[in-house]
Design an enzyme around this catalytic site. Structure first.
Site, PDB file in Angstrom:
ATOM      1  CD  GLU A 147      -3.008   1.161   1.850  1.00 52.93           C
ATOM      2  OE1 GLU A 147      -3.768   1.467   2.226  1.00 52.93           O
ATOM      3  OE2 GLU A 147      -2.548   0.023   3.108  1.00 52.93           O
ATOM      4  CG  HIS A 178      -5.997   0.925  12.522  1.00 56.11           C
ATOM      5  ND1 HIS A 178      -7.049   2.630  12.737  1.00 56.11           N
ATOM      6  CD2 HIS A 178      -5.505   0.827  11.421  1.00 56.11           C
ATOM      7  CE1 HIS A 178      -6.387   2.633  11.414  1.00 56.11           C
ATOM      8  NE2 HIS A 178      -5.305   1.448  10.271  1.00 56.11           N
ATOM      9  CD  GLU A 179      -3.164  -2.083  10.230  1.00 56.89           C
ATOM     10  OE1 GLU A 179      -3.663  -2.012   9.564  1.00 56.89           O
ATOM     11  OE2 GLU A 179      -2.305  -0.731  10.879  1.00 56.89           O
ATOM     12  CG  HIS A 195      -7.672  -1.828   7.725  1.00 59.08           C
ATOM     13  ND1 HIS A 195      -8.385  -1.164   7.059  1.00 59.08           N
ATOM     14  CD2 HIS A 195      -6.618  -0.969   7.932  1.00 59.08           C
ATOM     15  CE1 HIS A 195      -7.950   0.157   7.113  1.00 59.08           C
ATOM     16  NE2 HIS A 195      -6.243   0.221   7.967  1.00 59.08           N
ATOM     17  CG  MET A 225       0.422  -3.278   4.607  1.00 55.54           C
ATOM     18  SD  MET A 225      -0.534  -1.399   4.125  1.00 55.54           S
ATOM     19  CE  MET A 225      -2.210  -2.755   3.273  1.00 55.54           C
ATOM     20  CD  GLU A 226      -4.459  -1.954   5.715  1.00 57.10           C
ATOM     21  OE1 GLU A 226      -3.905  -1.861   5.903  1.00 57.10           O
ATOM     22  OE2 GLU A 226      -5.274  -0.719   4.642  1.00 57.10           O
ATOM     23  CG  ASN A 227       0.237  -7.029   3.851  1.00 57.74           C
ATOM     24  OD1 ASN A 227      -0.148  -6.192   3.274  1.00 57.74           O
ATOM     25  ND2 ASN A 227       0.999  -7.143   4.764  1.00 57.74           N
ATOM     26  CD  GLU A 282      -5.928   3.750   6.851  1.00 57.93           C
ATOM     27  OE1 GLU A 282      -6.147   3.233   7.704  1.00 57.93           O
ATOM     28  OE2 GLU A 282      -4.795   2.920   5.658  1.00 57.93           O
TER      29      GLU A 282
END
Ligand code: BES
Ligand code: ZN
Length: 852
Positions: free
Chosen positions: A134, A303-304, A307, A269-271, A326
């Site tokens: 991202e 948070h992640e 997502h 990072m929410e992969n 976000e």
């Protein structure tokens, strides 16, 4: 605001991918990788060329197969658009086709695309190969249709050294081992966007468990650190169950892996199914991590994981709607952590941390609407800011309050179900909420996302009739005077008067509204749930003093009053002595979130007047403000004290110590000696100790800190020491800190915060800026293209003279940095606001402080 409409840089949607088979083999000797892929594509119409994204990749071979025909295309690269175009001699027919490519690339050290991260085990150098795609860097790892709208299934194969773990978004389907290699093929993913794909390869260890719904959850670390993964695992399991229930949709993958990566540009990072984190956002050492560290870890995980639904299952149609990712995740993280740790008072903290920071940034003219037209990569990177995150979260909070929490939840659930495995826009969300709530959501929300800024509500009383009038708020008084912005928002808000547990709800939809006053005071925006500021007439403001002192108002209401007063004084709407007098009503304040805002605005004024001869009087004033609270919190944890009281202690001690309280400083230095000797010192206090020791320290302290920094393995502790290195008063030492930041002892991700720490220190700000200019080439080479340099340039907003503004402006004219152009404009606006603020208020501030 950009008015010229830019040429679209998006790919044609006439050709789209449905399935990628990718195999990648990283080479840890040469730091390169080899890849091969077959992309199944669909053509809506006949074409003789296909364009997809590719950057810094060498395409070794390409062929297109359709039915029985195979063609080898010519390949044309467009560096600016970051694309590769395949030109075919004979047109490809409408329907299905297969594109087969082989390629090579560099396993870079820039923390983007497919990159390498370094760590040591017993002095031996080790490497991890990992991805950060991202926003637009998947194209650096494999040629692809790198836009969120092109969802496809991915079947990944990783060919890795035998002793290494290979992780991707799903679980391995089969693994083949030969003499020194392991070939791991993963199960196909659901349809998903390219930016969420991940490959992670390295010698890693992990702990695992299952959620009550049966999802496997694992936390991976570098060898020796898995004992720091337990807290994250617990939080992840609970959070996953929380969201499954809240959204009414089970987590769609069989596994959730979370991996701590030593070098990592963002926080996390929410992969999908393979979430990556910097170590400080995932690992907790029970002896050395502070509660603030723990809370941060919980928030980042929540948070992640939000997502995984908001962003991964349903994805924004284009980056213009980034806030759907976000803003939502930033809202949901509080909801989830609040449900897991109800005693942490997360929503009170939200008011200061999210709402507060968004109100500040969005008070500038150089802000942007939540939804903003973006096209090229630098514009996309630029919008990962407090507007997308915190303002996004704040307007959702406002809406949730207006619709009611349960209606809001139902609307979200409906939206997710309707668009799952697909893409959506802001209006799609409003429509779902409108259907469920039967309220005019689109109409109410329109201006909040389509226009920049927010309103200030002016409240005045005339014989028990109160008028409430809205206009756009600008923190910069010059901007405010010149502006002819006449935006009127639909503002749902509530008030309290008389009884504090009685909220009266209103919707302001025109310019003015009338309210009957029936109590001794009136507090508008009760609960601070609406994204507004409030300006009271002097009388009405004065009437709030007693309710503040007697705590007749809730903590968030007290917080709202004081932060708006501060902001309004910068805007020239109320006088600075009036605010500083009001602050005195807060001497007996006990709430952490209220103190966050007071401390930070007082700090801003300290920055503003740092070169003035009445600074000592100001410091004395501040010491008095914090005195009672410092006395109350003390240095020792009280038995059974609440979470936010533990967070309050370091905030108050740091503040009073920084304003020169002798006793506090002495105590900090004493404790620093203990740390130096390796004795155990409460992790909650360590940042106060490091900072105050540095602020009052010499080269000897500097050397000690450097030694501690070098040998520390817990990143959170390193970060604390790193920030303290920027707190010295001696310029020579601060220069040494700046040099140290680029010395190779500091990880890339920590360089910028270290320089920023010096910049944020009035004694260091000119020094830091000079250093940045001098080392611009190095910094640019290392960090350009991401969002780290923009973070650095936020620090420039502490300057106070036009000369400094002009210098900054000149520099970036000569050295343009597109991904930070808005940040630079914001900093310039803030500096110029500081300049007028200081010139106009200098005398009144001085006389207030010297006569106090
Ligand atoms: N999607 C982002 C990661 C990201 C940020 C990618 C910027 C590309 C550019 C992730 O979900 C995120 O927002 N992480 C935050 C942490 C969060 C708790 C606010 C971060 O990295 O700061
Ligand atoms: Zn996010």
């Amino acid at each position: 605001m950009k008015t010229v409409k830019k040429k679209s840089v998006r790919l044609s949607q006439d050709t789209y991918p449905v399935h990628y088979k990718i195999s990648v083999r990283p080479d840890f000797q040469t730091f390169t990788f080899e890849g091969a892929e077959t992309i199944e594509i669909v053509l809506k119409k006949q074409t003789s060329e296909i364009t997809l994204h590719a950057v810094e990749l060498e395409i070794k071979s390409a062929s297109l197969i359709q039915g029985k025909t195979e063609q080898k295309p010519k390949i044309l690269f467009n560096k600016k658009l970051e694309t590769a175009t395949f030109k075919f001699a004979k047109p490809i027919q409408k329907g299905k086709a297969e594109l087969q490519l082989s390629f090579t690339g560099v396993l870079n050290d820039k923390m983007r695309g497919f990159y390498r991260s370094r760590y040591e085990i017993n002095g031996k150098e080790k490497w991890i190969a990992t991805t950060q795609f991202e926003a637009v860097d998947a194209r650096r790892a494999f040629p692809c249709f790198d836009e969120p709208v092109f969802k496809a299934k991915f079947e990944v194969t990783l060919i890795v050294p035998k002793d290494m773990e290979a992780i991707s978004n799903t679980l391995p389907n089969k693994t083949a081992i030969d003499t020194n290699c392991k070939t791991v093929t993963f199960l196909p993913t659901p349809p998903m966007s390219t930016y969420l794909l991940a490959f992670i390869v390295g010698e890693l260890e992990y702990i695992e468990t299952k959620t009550k719904e049966g999802v496997l959850v694992r936390v991976f670390t570098t060898p020796g650190k898995k004992k720091q993964a337990q807290f994250a695992l617990d939080v992840a399991v609970k959070t996953l169950s929380f969201y499954s229930k809240y959204f009414g949709i089970v987590y769609p993958l069989p596994v959730l892996d979370m991996i701590a990566i030593p070098d990592f540009a963002a926080g996390a990072m929410e992969n999908w199914g393979a979430v990556t984190y910097r170590e400080s956002a995932l690992l907790v050492d029970e002896n050395l991590s502070s509660l603030a560290n723990k809370q941060w870890v919980a928030l980042v995980i929540a948070h992640e994981l939000a997502h995984q639904w908001f962003g991964n299952l349903v994805t924004m149609e284009w980056w213009t709607h980034l806030w759907l990712n976000e803003g939502f995740a930033s809202f949901m993280e509080y909801l989830a952590v609040d449900s897991i740790f109800p005693s942490w008072e997360m929503w009170v903290q939200f008011t200061a941390l999210e709402n507060g920071s968004a109100l500040r940034l969005d008070g500038l003219k150089n802000t942007h609407p939540i939804e903003v037209l973006v096209s090229d990569p630098s514009e996309i990177n630029e919008i990962f800011d407090s507007v997308s995150y915190s303002k996004g979260a704040s307007v959702l909070r406002m809406l949730s309050e207006y619709l009611g929490a349960e209606t809001f939840r139902k609307g979200l659930s409906q939206y997710l179900k309707k668009y799952k495995y697909g893409n959506a826009t802001t209006v799609d969300l409003w429509t779902s909420l409108e259907i469920v709530s039967k309220k005019p959501v689109r109409k109410i929300m329109d201006k909040w996302t389509s226009r920049p800024g927010y309103p200030v509500l002016t409240v005045m009383e005339n014989e028990n009739k109160v008028t409430v009038t809205q206009k756009r708020f600008f923190s910069n008084r010059i901007v405010a005077k010149k502006s002819n912005d006449s935006t009127l928002w639909n503002v749902p808000f509530s008030i309290v008067q008389k009884k504090i547990d009685l909220k009266e709800k209103y919707l302001l939809s025109g310019k003015t509204l009338f309210i009957n006053k029936n109590g001794l005071f009136i507090k508008v925006n009760s609960g601070e749930c609406s994204f507004i500021r409030v300006k009271y007439s002097s009388d009405l403001l004065q009437q709030l003093e007693v309710p503040i002192q007697k705590k007749k108002l809730s903590a968030v209401d007290r917080l709202g009053i004081i932060r708006d007063a501060f902001a309004l004084s910068e805007a020239g709407e109320i006088s600075i002595p009036q605010v500083l007098n009001l602050v005195k009503s807060f001497k007996e304040e006990e709430d952490y979130a209220v103190w966050i805002e007071i401390a930070s605005y007082l700090r801003q004024i300290a920055q503003l007047i740092s070169d003035e001869n009445f600074l000592p009087e100001y410091e004395k004033y501040c010491r008095e403000i914090f005195a009672i609270s410092a006395q109350k919190v003390g240095w020792d944890k009280k038995k059974g004290e609440k979470h936010t009281d533990s967070l309050l202690r370091p905030l108050v001690l740091m503040s009073i110590g920084s304003y020169g309280d002798k006793k506090t400083i002495e105590r900090a230095i004493l404790l620093f000696k203990k740390i130096e000797k390796g004795e155990r010192v409460d992790p909650e206090l360590r940042s106060v100790i490091f900072n105050l020791a540095a602020e009052n320290g010499d080269e000897k302290i500097f050397n000690t800190l450097i030694e501690l920094y070098k040998k520390e393995t817990l990143q959170q502790e390193k970060d604390r020491i790193g920030r303290a290195l920027g707190a010295f008063k001696d310029k020579k030492i601060l220069s040494m800190t700046l040099e140290f930041s680029l010395s190779g002892h500091v990880r890339s991700q920590s360089v910028i915060p270290m320089i920023a720490a010096v910049w944020g220190n009035p004694k260091g700000r000119s020094l830091a800026w000079r250093f940045v200019k001098k080392n611009w080439k190095t910094l640019h080479k290392r960090f350009a293209g991401g969002h780290l340099l923009a973070r650095l340039l936020e620090s420039a907003d502490a300057f106070v003279t036009e000369k400094e503004a002009a210098d900054l402006e000149q520099f970036f004219k000569k050295n343009p940095l597109p991904e930070a152009s808005r940040t630079v404009a914001q900093s310039l606006e803030q500096i110029r606001s500081n300049t007028v603020w200081l010139t106009t208020d200098r005398e009144s501030l001085k006389s207030f402080l010297t006569n106090a």
